[in-house]
Design a protein around this motif. Structure first.
Motif, PDB file in Angstrom:
ATOM      1  N   LEU A 310       0.828  -1.204   0.000  1.00 23.87           N
ATOM      2  CA  LEU A 310       0.000   0.000   0.000  1.00 23.87           C
ATOM      3  C   LEU A 310       0.872   1.268   0.000  1.00 23.87           C
ATOM      4  O   LEU A 310       0.563   2.244  -0.681  1.00 23.87           O
ATOM      5  N   ILE A 311       1.930   1.156   0.710  1.00 20.35           N
ATOM      6  CA  ILE A 311       2.826   2.312   0.770  1.00 20.35           C
ATOM      7  C   ILE A 311       3.505   2.576  -0.588  1.00 20.35           C
ATOM      8  O   ILE A 311       3.696   3.726  -1.022  1.00 20.35           O
ATOM      9  N   GLU A 312       3.856   1.453  -1.263  1.00 16.40           N
ATOM     10  CA  GLU A 312       4.489   1.617  -2.576  1.00 16.40           C
ATOM     11  C   GLU A 312       3.541   2.296  -3.577  1.00 16.40           C
ATOM     12  O   GLU A 312       3.951   3.171  -4.343  1.00 16.40           O
ATOM     13  N   GLN A 313       2.250   1.864  -3.570  1.00 15.59           N
ATOM     14  CA  GLN A 313       1.299   2.502  -4.461  1.00 15.59           C
ATOM     15  C   GLN A 313       1.101   3.980  -4.102  1.00 15.59           C
ATOM     16  O   GLN A 313       1.014   4.859  -4.971  1.00 15.59           O
ATOM     17  N   ALA A 314       0.992   4.220  -2.802  1.00 15.49           N
ATOM     18  CA  ALA A 314       0.841   5.610  -2.365  1.00 15.49           C
ATOM     19  C   ALA A 314       2.096   6.435  -2.702  1.00 15.49           C
ATOM     20  O   ALA A 314       2.029   7.635  -3.054  1.00 15.49           O
ATOM     21  N   SER A 315       3.232   5.730  -2.627  1.00 12.38           N
ATOM     22  CA  SER A 315       4.486   6.441  -2.964  1.00 12.38           C
ATOM     23  C   SER A 315       4.544   6.816  -4.444  1.00 12.38           C
ATOM     24  O   SER A 315       5.032   7.898  -4.827  1.00 12.38           O
ATOM     25  N   THR A 317       1.955   7.414  -6.354  1.00 11.46           N
ATOM     26  CA  THR A 317       1.071   8.566  -6.533  1.00 11.46           C
ATOM     27  C   THR A 317       1.705   9.832  -5.968  1.00 11.46           C
ATOM     28  O   THR A 317       1.591  10.929  -6.534  1.00 11.46           O
ATOM     29  N   SER A 318       2.408   9.639  -4.892  1.00 10.44           N
ATOM     30  CA  SER A 318       3.086  10.793  -4.276  1.00 10.44           C
ATOM     31  C   SER A 318       4.195  11.348  -5.179  1.00 10.44           C
ATOM     32  O   SER A 318       4.441  12.562  -5.221  1.00 10.44           O
ATOM     33  N   ASP A 319       4.850  10.418  -5.903  1.00  7.12           N
ATOM     34  CA  ASP A 319       5.894  10.877  -6.841  1.00  7.12           C
ATOM     35  C   ASP A 319       5.308  11.778  -7.913  1.00  7.12           C
ATOM     36  O   ASP A 319       5.867  12.849  -8.243  1.00  7.12           O
ATOM     37  N   GLN A 320       4.203  11.318  -8.462  1.00  2.25           N
ATOM     38  CA  GLN A 320       3.575  12.140  -9.486  1.00  2.25           C
ATOM     39  C   GLN A 320       3.128  13.483  -8.914  1.00  2.25           C
ATOM     40  O   GLN A 320       3.283  14.547  -9.529  1.00  2.25           O
ATOM     41  N   GLY A 411      -2.619  22.835 -11.733  1.00  2.56           N
ATOM     42  CA  GLY A 411      -3.625  22.710 -10.666  1.00  2.56           C
ATOM     43  C   GLY A 411      -4.635  21.614 -10.970  1.00  2.56           C
ATOM     44  O   GLY A 411      -5.025  20.833 -10.079  1.00  2.56           O
ATOM     45  N   ILE A 412      -5.043  21.565 -12.217  1.00  5.41           N
ATOM     46  CA  ILE A 412      -5.988  20.509 -12.614  1.00  5.41           C
ATOM     47  C   ILE A 412      -5.355  19.136 -12.440  1.00  5.41           C
ATOM     48  O   ILE A 412      -5.962  18.181 -11.948  1.00  5.41           O
ATOM     49  N   SER A 413      -4.051  19.044 -12.868  1.00  3.51           N
ATOM     50  CA  SER A 413      -3.360  17.754 -12.748  1.00  3.51           C
ATOM     51  C   SER A 413      -3.211  17.357 -11.283  1.00  3.51           C
ATOM     52  O   SER A 413      -3.378  16.173 -10.913  1.00  3.51           O
ATOM     53  N   LEU A 414      -2.888  18.323 -10.431  1.00  6.17           N
ATOM     54  CA  LEU A 414      -2.742  18.009  -9.010  1.00  6.17           C
ATOM     55  C   LEU A 414      -4.069  17.570  -8.398  1.00  6.17           C
ATOM     56  O   LEU A 414      -4.118  16.651  -7.545  1.00  6.17           O
ATOM     57  N   ASP A 415      -5.134  18.221  -8.807  1.00  4.98           N
ATOM     58  CA  ASP A 415      -6.454  17.794  -8.309  1.00  4.98           C
ATOM     59  C   ASP A 415      -6.781  16.359  -8.725  1.00  4.98           C
ATOM     60  O   ASP A 415      -7.325  15.558  -7.936  1.00  4.98           O
ATOM     61  N   ALA A 416      -6.422  16.035  -9.975  1.00  5.11           N
ATOM     62  CA  ALA A 416      -6.689  14.668 -10.439  1.00  5.11           C
ATOM     63  C   ALA A 416      -5.859  13.657  -9.672  1.00  5.11           C
ATOM     64  O   ALA A 416      -6.338  12.579  -9.285  1.00  5.11           O
ATOM     65  N   ILE A 417      -4.577  13.989  -9.438  1.00  2.00           N
ATOM     66  CA  ILE A 417      -3.712  13.062  -8.697  1.00  2.00           C
ATOM     67  C   ILE A 417      -4.185  12.958  -7.247  1.00  2.00           C
ATOM     68  O   ILE A 417      -4.151  11.861  -6.626  1.00  2.00           O
ATOM     69  N   SER A 420      -7.074  10.744  -7.209  1.00  2.00           N
ATOM     70  CA  SER A 420      -6.622   9.368  -7.415  1.00  2.00           C
ATOM     71  C   SER A 420      -5.975   8.799  -6.161  1.00  2.00           C
ATOM     72  O   SER A 420      -6.120   7.611  -5.844  1.00  2.00           O
ATOM     73  N   GLY A 421      -5.279   9.660  -5.458  1.00  2.00           N
ATOM     74  CA  GLY A 421      -4.616   9.165  -4.238  1.00  2.00           C
ATOM     75  C   GLY A 421      -5.522   9.125  -3.025  1.00  2.00           C
ATOM     76  O   GLY A 421      -5.075   8.701  -1.945  1.00  2.00           O
ATOM     77  N   GLN A 422      -6.751   9.645  -3.181  1.00  5.20           N
ATOM     78  CA  GLN A 422      -7.660   9.634  -2.036  1.00  5.20           C
ATOM     79  C   GLN A 422      -7.993   8.195  -1.612  1.00  5.20           C
ATOM     80  O   GLN A 422      -8.152   7.888  -0.423  1.00  5.20           O
ATOM     81  N   GLY A 423      -8.058   7.303  -2.615  1.00  2.00           N
ATOM     82  CA  GLY A 423      -8.332   5.901  -2.292  1.00  2.00           C
ATOM     83  C   GLY A 423      -7.224   5.304  -1.459  1.00  2.00           C
ATOM     84  O   GLY A 423      -7.472   4.523  -0.527  1.00  2.00           O
TER      85      GLY A 423
END
Length: 779
Positions: A310-315, A317-320, A411-417, A420-423
């Protein structure tokens, strides 16, 4: 027939021009002494001018200019482009204008103190000393406001003292001390050069603006040709060392200014990066400290295996999210920098992913640099500056608009990411709160660390670019002065002086011929005279004061024999030949011709009479050395005519009747019956009668005697008789007012070879005569 006449006229005109040219050349040869004197004087003047004139030397130098349009570079462009750094372009036309700019000339004037000159006055000329001056002045007030040069005389005194004088105002001081001249503080100091006790030294101070104006006017900057990017610089100076120093200083300041302009972009970028790098470093240090404190407080040593995936997936998303957050931060920072610094350089290399923004930023930076260069030679209100500022304003608006669009996209891209990372956040919410807090700290640390590394990399690259900066020009030939002065040119000066020395006498001789109204040669006589010329009498110095010799072989003797023969042939009458001699004005040699013609007739006849009828201005008695009694005495008294006759001449003598004392009415006496009887009586006694009359152009005596003579001899003298008299002579000839009129050309400047021939023959005859007498004496 018409073609033949035209050819004949053309031939005659060519012959006249040829004769005129030959006559002018003859005049030049006859006046050779004038040309020799003129040549000597002009050469002496040229020698004095070259001796005391101030020479000027040509100092030249050449520069190779970076001009990409002509394919010239210094090998640094490829190296900088490999590092991802931009290279500033240059143009040879722009560099020429910069080299001729007043700001650059002002730097040279300040560096060399060209507004101050030192002179030493000699006996003949004043010489500039430059670096050889025994003293030097330094103005503590550098703002010299003076329209006219100020000249000070410096006198060296004892004990390291001096005297400074201007306009009868004297200031005393010691070398090295501060004094005041014209309300300005100055320091006059000694140099290593020794001063001459007999010389006078002067100090001339000019306004700096005048010195700058003189420097820019005397400096020549031009391209070598249209294909090469080489600039030639030259200047003329009386002191070669001064000219070389001026060009060297000019080139040094030009290269220094070029490097400073290039370093301005790098310096602004380094300042921007340094400010943001310090802020990011402080934030990164604060986050790392928070992580350290959090781990110490919660004793976190490892992450559970169940949360690793889970951390790897979150990581991921965090990278992006981190990448887009960095981009957004950079865009916001650049936008703020552009707004806060409207004239600053944009660090275009910070956003490499956006090609359009980088292209706009490069154009914007080029316009900022162009505006700075243009302000060197133009003021802010110049139309070219205003046009550049309009372009800068437009590009700044376009760049801010592009940055605004990028902010919205990021800003739009950050909102989308973030959505996506909210899950992943929901899943992570099941992780203990401490683990979630630790992950938030880690994410913030990664963002700040990447931003820190990015800024640090750009700082190193910009520093490399600044250290690799090379000027736009490279010296090919350093300033060097010619060994020979440009002015004055010795060969040209001597050539011009020789031309003047020969041309002035030639022009004067030509003008004297053109402006003079006298008959100065046989061509002029033939041109203006319509009466026939019967003979000519040459001019010889001293010949007019002596008579002809019976056995004389001189040129004048032969010419009078020719005149005698021509007169006898022209008359063609039996009995007494009466010849009247007159002229148009006084001083044309009537009496001389009359006396020598009578002597010439006496050589072939025993009965020759010379009558002087110039009753107004008699001169024949004094010339022939006889008594002054004459015609006037006979006409006014009852004396016999035989008493008037006197003997004169040498060898074969002739008789003479002088005019006597001047009467009050000479014209009326010559019209009397008694005078007529006198002439008729004398014509019965003599074979030849020569009558000397006054000038026909002044009085009418000669016209009165027309009926008594068989021929008239009109005397025209070279350089004495005027052209206007030729008009009167032609009128006399056409109207036949004088009997059988002929012209005698007197005082002719004979060509040298004929005169030398007769002179040598005469000397040879005198030599044989002396030799014969010497032999008889010995015997």
């Amino acid at each position: 027939m018409a073609d033949h006449n035209l050819e004949l006229i053309t031939s005659l005109r060519a012959d006249e021009q040829r004769v005129s040219m030959y006559a002018f050349l003859r005049d030049i040869l006859q006046n050779w002494h004038l040309f020799l004197i003129g040549l000597i004087v002009s050469v002496l003047i040229a020698a004095v001018y070259l001796r005391y004139g101030t020479p000027k030397y040509l100092i030249e130098s050449s520069l190779l200019i970076r001009d990409d349009s002509r394919g010239s570079n210094f090998g640094d462009a490829a190296a900088l482009e490999n590092l991802g750094l931009s290279v500033t372009n240059s143009s040879i036309d722009n560099e020429i204008e910069i080299l001729k700019s007043k700001s650059l000339a002002e730097n040279v004037v300040d560096a060399l103190a060209l507004h101050v000159s030192y002179f030493a006055e000699g006996r003949v000329k004043t010489t500039e000393l430059y670096e050889k001056s025994p003293f030097k002045i330094v103005f503590l007030d550098t703002n010299i406001r003076r329209n006219t040069p100020a000249k000070y005389q410096v006198v060296f005194l004892k004990d390291n003292a001096f005297e400074l004088t201007r306009n009868k105002r004297t200031v005393f001081g010691r070398f090295g001390d501060t004094i005041s001249i014209d309300d300005r503080a100055v320091v006059l100091s000694r140099t290593q050069h020794v001063f001459s006790g007999e010389g006078k030294y002067y100090l001339v101070v000019e306004n700096k603006e005048n010195s700058i104006r003189k420097l820019t006017a005397g400096l020549s900057v031009s391209a070598a040709n249209k294909f090469a990017s080489v600039i030639n610089l030259s200047i003329n100076e009386t002191i070669p060392e001064k000219g070389e120093a001026i060009l060297s200083t000019l080139i040094r300041h030009y290269i220094s200014n070029s490097i400073d302009d290039k370093n301005r972009v790098a310096d602004n970028t380094l300042t921007f990066i340094g400010q943001n790098l310090a802020q990011v470093s402080s934030e990164l240090h604060k986050i790392e400290g928070s992580i350290e404190q959090f781990r110490k407080t919660n004793r976190l040593l490892d992450i559970e295996a169940e949360t690793r995936q889970l951390i790897e997936q979150a990581s991921s998303t965090s990278d992006q999210y981190s990448q887009f957050a960095i981009k957004l931060k950079i865009v916001e920072t650049i936008a703020k920098y552009i707004i806060d610094n409207p004239t600053g350089i944009i660090p275009s290399s910070l956003i490499q992913q956006e090609a359009n923004f980088k292209e706009l930023a490069i154009k914007y930076n080029d316009l900022i640099l162009l505006r700075s260069k243009s302000l060197v030679t133009m003021n802010k209100g110049h139309p070219a500056i205003l046009a550049i500022e309009n372009q800068v304003t437009g590009l700044r608006a376009d760049i801010l608009s592009a940055l605004d669009i990028q902010q919205k996209e990021l800003g739009i891209s950050l909102d989308a990411i973030r959505r996506s990372g909210q899950g992943y956040q929901d899943a992570i919410s099941k992780v203990p709160p401490k683990q979630r807090i630790y992950l938030d700290y880690t994410r913030q640390q990664q963002i700040k660390q990447e931003l820190y590394l990015f800024l640090l990399k750009k700082q190193v690259e910009t520093s490399i670019s600044r250290s690799s900066t090379v000027p736009n020009a490279k010296v090919i030939d350093p300033p060097n002065a010619d060994s020979n002065p440009v002015t004055p040119n010795r060969q040209l000066v001597f050539l011009v002086s020789a031309c003047f020395g020969l041309g002035i006498p030639m022009a004067g001789l030509h003008l004297s011929k053109v402006l003079s109204d006298k008959i100065h040669d046989k061509n002029s006589l033939a041109q203006y005279c319509r009466a026939p010329v019967i003979a000519e009498i040459s001019y010889q110095k001293g010949a007019h004061s002596r008579f002809l010799q019976p056995d004389g072989k001189s040129l004048i003797s032969e010419q009078f024999r020719t005149l005698r023969a021509n007169l006898l042939f022209a008359s063609g009458l039996a009995g007494c030949k009466t010849i009247l001699i007159t002229s148009g004005n006084a001083g044309e040699g009537k009496s001389f011709v009359a006396a020598n013609l009578a002597q010439s007739f006496a050589m072939i006849s025993e009965k020759v009479l010379l009558i002087e009828l110039d009753l107004r201005k008699p001169s024949l008695a004094k010339y022939l050395n006889v008594e002054s009694r004459g015609v006037t005495d006979y006409l006014l008294s009852k004396s016999d005519s035989d008493i008037l006759i006197q003997r004169s001449g040498q060898g074969q003598c002739f008789d003479v009747i002088t005019s006597g004392y001047p009467p009050p009415n000479p014209a009326e006496l010559l019209s009397t019956t008694k005078f007529e009887k006198l002439i008729l009586t004398l014509k019965e006694k003599y074979d030849h009668i020569v009558i000397d009359t006054p000038p026909v152009g002044l009085v009418t005596d000669a016209n009165t005697l027309r009926s008594f003579v068989d021929g008239t001899l009109y005397v025209v003298r070279q350089n004495v008789t005027g052209r206007q008299q030729m008009h009167d002579l032609n009128k006399l000839f056409i109207d036949n007012r004088l009997s059988n009129l002929h012209v005698l050309y007197n005082g002719f400047q004979q060509a040298g070879r004929y005169y030398q021939y007769y002179e040598n023959e005469e000397k040879k005859g005198l030599f044989f005569k002396w030799k014969h007498n010497f032999k008889l004496t010995q015997w």
